[in-house]
Each structure stands twice: as structure tokens, then as C-alpha cells.
Design an enzyme around this catalytic site. Structure first.
Site, PDB file in Angstrom:
ATOM      1  CB  SER A 123      -0.894   0.002   1.247  1.00 16.17           C
ATOM      2  OG  SER A 123      -1.447   1.289   1.467  1.00 16.17           O
TER       3      SER A 123
ATOM      4  CE1 TYR B 239      -3.102   0.032   5.105  1.00 19.13           C
ATOM      5  CE2 TYR B 239      -3.667  -2.256   5.587  1.00 19.13           C
ATOM      6  CZ  TYR B 239      -3.424  -1.237   4.676  1.00 19.13           C
ATOM      7  OH  TYR B 239      -3.487  -1.506   3.326  1.00 19.13           O
TER       8      TYR B 239
ATOM      9  CE  LYS C  70      -1.395  -4.100   3.366  1.00 20.50           C
ATOM     10  NZ  LYS C  70      -1.805  -5.387   2.773  1.00 20.50           N
TER      11      LYS C  70
HETATM   12  C1  WQD Z   1      -9.393   9.832   0.631  1.00 18.93           C
HETATM   13  C2  WQD Z   1      -9.637  11.330   0.821  1.00 18.93           C
HETATM   14  C3  WQD Z   1      -9.945  11.954   3.113  1.00 18.93           C
HETATM   15  C4  WQD Z   1     -13.739   9.768   3.588  1.00 18.93           C
HETATM   16  C5  WQD Z   1      -6.905   4.927   2.770  1.00 18.93           C
HETATM   17  C6  WQD Z   1      -5.990   4.091   3.548  1.00 18.93           C
HETATM   18  C7  WQD Z   1      -4.944   3.473   2.672  1.00 18.93           C
HETATM   19  C8  WQD Z   1      -5.555   2.815   1.463  1.00 18.93           C
HETATM   20  C9  WQD Z   1      -6.542   3.716   0.748  1.00 18.93           C
HETATM   21  C10 WQD Z   1      -5.448   0.447   1.909  1.00 18.93           C
HETATM   22  C11 WQD Z   1      -8.893  11.910   2.016  1.00 18.93           C
HETATM   23  C12 WQD Z   1     -11.219  12.197   2.304  1.00 18.93           C
HETATM   24  C13 WQD Z   1     -12.565  10.292   3.079  1.00 18.93           C
HETATM   25  C14 WQD Z   1     -14.799  10.635   3.932  1.00 18.93           C
HETATM   26  C15 WQD Z   1     -13.472  12.506   3.244  1.00 18.93           C
HETATM   27  N1  WQD Z   1      -6.176   1.599   1.837  1.00 18.93           N
HETATM   28  N2  WQD Z   1     -12.437  11.640   2.903  1.00 18.93           N
HETATM   29  N3  WQD Z   1     -14.618  11.989   3.748  1.00 18.93           N
HETATM   30  O1  WQD Z   1      -7.090   7.965   3.562  1.00 18.93           O
HETATM   31  O2  WQD Z   1      -6.118   8.270   1.236  1.00 18.93           O
HETATM   32  O3  WQD Z   1      -6.202   6.005   2.220  1.00 18.93           O
HETATM   33  O4  WQD Z   1      -7.473   4.164   1.734  1.00 18.93           O
HETATM   34  O5  WQD Z   1      -4.304   0.309   1.601  1.00 18.93           O
HETATM   35  O6  WQD Z   1      -4.297   2.533   3.471  1.00 18.93           O
HETATM   36  O7  WQD Z   1      -5.298   4.934   4.439  1.00 18.93           O
HETATM   37  O8  WQD Z   1      -8.311   7.100   1.513  1.00 18.93           O
HETATM   38  O9  WQD Z   1     -10.687   7.127   0.888  1.00 18.93           O
HETATM   39  O10 WQD Z   1     -10.069   7.227   3.359  1.00 18.93           O
HETATM   40  O11 WQD Z   1      -9.655   9.216   1.889  1.00 18.93           O
HETATM   41  O12 WQD Z   1     -13.339  13.744   3.075  1.00 18.93           O
HETATM   42  O13 WQD Z   1     -15.900  10.209   4.423  1.00 18.93           O
HETATM   43  O14 WQD Z   1     -11.018  11.547   1.070  1.00 18.93           O
HETATM   44  O15 WQD Z   1      -9.706  13.011   4.035  1.00 18.93           O
HETATM   45  O16 WQD Z   1      -8.491  13.229   1.694  1.00 18.93           O
HETATM   46  P1  WQD Z   1      -6.890   7.445   2.193  1.00 18.93           P
HETATM   47  P2  WQD Z   1      -9.754   7.604   1.952  1.00 18.93           P
END
Ligand code: WQD
Length: 352
Positions: free
Chosen positions: A124, A148, A152
Site C-alpha cells: 500500500s 496498518y 505492510k
Molecule cells: C481519501 C480522501 C480523506 C472519507 C486509505 C488508507 C490506505 C488505502 C486507501 C489500503 C482523504 C477524504 C474520506 C470521507 C473525506 N487503503 N475523505 N470523507 O485515507 O487516502 O487512504 O485508503 O491500503 O491505506 O489509508 O483514503 O478514501 O479514506 O480518503 O473527506 O468520508 O477523502 O480526508 O483526503 P486514504 P480515503
């Protein structure tokens, strides 16, 4: 010869199984179904018209894993299985180290016992922690910012050591950026348990009426519109990246790692606006405080995968949003059978 896919009933695993089967490979799914549904296996069989052998076992049941290898001719393994919620890992780190590390160690021990030494590992972009610069290349500083991500990193280091001890291993770690979207048939998609942690499933659940409003976590970042920027990649592109990695492992041994991203960054507001535009739906949202640990901006330098794997993402953001919505419309309650009268009714659901 078969490819063993651990976590093959999960979001990325199931899409990868479809691609593997459509490329003429035999697939065996090993999944404990703790975060997936056995219905997925039937969907995969229906979509590919191929039979899929699957085992409902916990990778920490080493004897059961041993029997799978004893009963099947396995050529290679794609290892998806593992807990993957960042927030949950902070609250309960021990369960993440126990589940993600012990299960991987047992899997590797059994692989070695049966001389199965071709492995694609689901890593990841979280291994980059808080990147010092973007785009992020594979030689960027590695530093996990949560348990997490640390699992990895530890697994990548284990795999590097295994290869160093025995050069017969052929190992590729794929560092995913932000997988979204769904198979264009609408038969497979992301179906998180409980409240979605990730952006796109939350958006599709707002669109289907399961959730009233999207919370946008902060608009004070130093980005184009103040909201977080990420490298979103279509899950079908991700699946194809695994095929390319597997094809390479059939030819050469080694220890490699590649980013799987598009190289483009989109903000949360851009995702919301694109989703609304291409799907003709409205996504009400409120801006709330930034989520603890969120980084402002992250997107990949995808050149290593292009030169090393011959892989490049093909699908754009509009296609990701259209496919994600088709999945949710066809499956208002995901894979579960419980009906929710408050949801938009899906159109005539048909397998395509
Ligand atoms: C994306 C953007 C949030 C939800 C995560 C894991 C990573 C990987 C991918 C496994 C950010 C914003 C999110 C919401 C929001 N998974 N957001 N409202 O955090 O980049 O990565 O998923 O490997 O390990 O950390 O992805 O989709 O959670 O967030 O505003 O309800 O959307 O702040 O900017 P992230 P995400």
C-alpha cells in the site's frame, strides 16, 4: 496449475480473480469471509463461466493452509488477505499485528514447504507515510504512520529477507494508491462493513440514500481547493497490474516493488463534482475537521511499473465514478440480502 488468491472474495481480490480467470488461469480462493461475502464467489463464476474452487479458512489455521497446498497444484500466490482499516489499526494494533503478520508468516512457511516461491503481495502507498514530495517514487522514504501501514512495511521487509536468503523466490510487492470503481458489469464492487472509512463507498452510499450527507474532512490543506488530494485508480486497472506482475514472476526470480497509481491527483471536491456530473446525482456534503493522520496530498510516480511491469492505468476518473455508481445502484445493500426500504430501488438487476 492454479493461482492461490488469499482474500480473493474481497474488493480488489475479487476483481483480480475475474481478470485471472478471463486470462485463462485457474484460481483458488482462500478467504475467511470476515470482511467479504461468499456470494462474491458465485458472482465471479457467473461472470467468467468458470468454476472457482474456494476454501473458507483463516490463514492463521496453518494446518488448513497446509491441506490446501497438499490438495492442489499451486503455481503462485497473490496475497490480499489482511485487515486494512487505518483507524481500526490505531485503536487495536495487536489484532492487526496478530492477523496480518502471523497469517503471512504461516502462508510463507507453507509455500516454502511446498516449494511454491512465486508471490505477489498486496502492499500500500501507506508505506510512504507523510511523503516529503510528490509525485511519490518507489525510492521515496518509507515510514508508516499507523499500525496498518507498519504491517505492510514489516511484511515487505520479511519478503526482502526471504529473497536474500533464497534467490529462487520471485516476489513482487504492489503498492496501491487509492483503488475505487467497480467491474463495469455492476456485479462486483466495494462493500465495506459498517460505516465506510474510504471516500468513494461513502459517496455511493449517500447517492443511494443510505447516508444523509458526506463529511469532507477538512478544506484547509495547501491543495488546489483546500481538500485532500489522492491518486485514485480504477480497481480494474489494479487487477490488471496483478496479472502483469504474475506474468513477470513466471519468467524471472527476484524481489521487486512497484507503485500502482495513475500519477494524477484529484481533490475530494473534484471527486464529488465529477461523481455528480457523470451520474446526474446530488451529493450533499458538509466540511468538517480534518481526519487525524490525513496527509494533504499523495499521488504516484507510475513510471517504474510502466518500465518494469509494462503496466499503465488505462481508465479515467469519469469511468471510475460511473462504474462505482452502477455497482451501488445494482446492489443498494451491497452483497447482503437484507432489504432497506429507504434506499433507492435499483433498476432491473441483470447479470451482464
Ligand atoms: C481519501 C480522501 C480523506 C472519507 C486509505 C488508507 C490506505 C488505502 C486507501 C489500503 C482523504 C477524504 C474520506 C470521507 C473525506 N487503503 N475523505 N470523507 O485515507 O487516502 O487512504 O485508503 O491500503 O491505506 O489509508 O483514503 O478514501 O479514506 O480518503 O473527506 O468520508 O477523502 O480526508 O483526503 P486514504 P480515503
Amino acid at each position: 496449475m492454479s493461482v492461490l488468491v488469499t482474500g480473493g472474495a474481497g474488493y480488489i481480490g475479487s476483481h483480480t480473480c475475474v481478470s485471472l480467470l478471463n486470462r485463462g488461469m485457474d484460481v483458488i480462493i482462500l478467504d475467511d469471509f470476515s470482511n467479504s461475502n461468499q456470494k462474491v464467489v458465485q458472482r465471479i463464476e457467473h461472470m467468467t463461466k468458470k468454476e472457482v474452487k474456494y476454501y473458507s479458512i483463516d490463514l492463521k489455521d496453518k494446518d488448513a493452509v497446509h491441506s490446501v497446498f497438499a490438495d492442489n497444484e499451486i503455481e503462485a500466490v497473490i496475497h490480499f488477505a489482511g485487515y486494512k482499516a487505518v483507524g481500526e489499526s490505531v485503536v487495536n494494533p495487536l489484532s492487526y499485528y496478530d492477523n496480518n503478520l502471523i497469517s503471512t508468516i504461516y502462508l510463507l512457511q507453507v509455500m516454502k514447504q511446498f516449494n511454491v516461491k512465486k508471490l505477489v503481495f498486496s502492499s500500500s502507498a501507506t508505506v510512504y507515510g507523510r511523503p516529503k514530495q510528490v509525485p511519490i517514487a518507489e525510492n521515496a522514504h518509507l515510514s508508516a504512520t499507523n499500525p496498518y501501514g507498519r504491517t505492510k512495511l514489516i511484511i515487505e521487509d520479511m519478503l526482502r529477507d526471504i529473497y536474500a536468503s533464497d534467490n529462487d523466490w520471485a516476489i513482487t510487492c504492489l503498492r496501491y494508491f487509492n483503488p475505487i470503481g467497480a467491474h463495469p458489469s455492476g456485479n462486483l464492487g466495494e462493500d465495506p462493513r459498517g460505516i465506510p472509512n474510504n471516500l468513494m463507498p461513502y459517496i455511493t452510499q449517500v447517492a443511494i440514500g443510505k447516508r444523509p450527507v458526506l463529511q469532507i474532512f477538512g478544506d484547509g490543506f495547501s491543495t488546489k481547493d483546500g481538500t485532500g488530494v489522492r491518486d485514485y485508480i480504477h480497481v480494474m486497472d489494479l487487477a490488471e497490474g496483478h496479472i502483469c506482475a504474475l506474468e513477470q514472476l513466471k519468467k524471472v526470480t527476484g524481489f521487486n516493488f512497484y507503485n500502482l497509481g495513475t500519477g494524477k491527483g484529484y481533490s475530494v471536491l473534484e471527486i464529488v463534482q465529477t461523481f455528480e456530473r457523470v451520474n446526474h446525482v446530488n451529493i450533499p456534503y458538509i466540511i468538517t475537521d480534518a481526519r487525524m493522520g490525513d496527509i494533504p496530498i499523495s499521488y504516484a510516480d507510475p513510471t517504474a511499473a510502466a518500465t518494469g511491469l509494462g503496466w499503465k492505468a488505462q481508465r479515467g476518473l469519469e469511468e471510475m465514478c460511473i462504474d462505482a455508481w452502477r455497482w451501488q445502484k445494482n446492489n443498494p445493500t451491497g452483497y447482503s440480502d437484507k432489504k432497506n426500504p429507504h434506499l433507492m430501488q435499483s433498476g432491473d438487476f441483470s447479470f451482464s
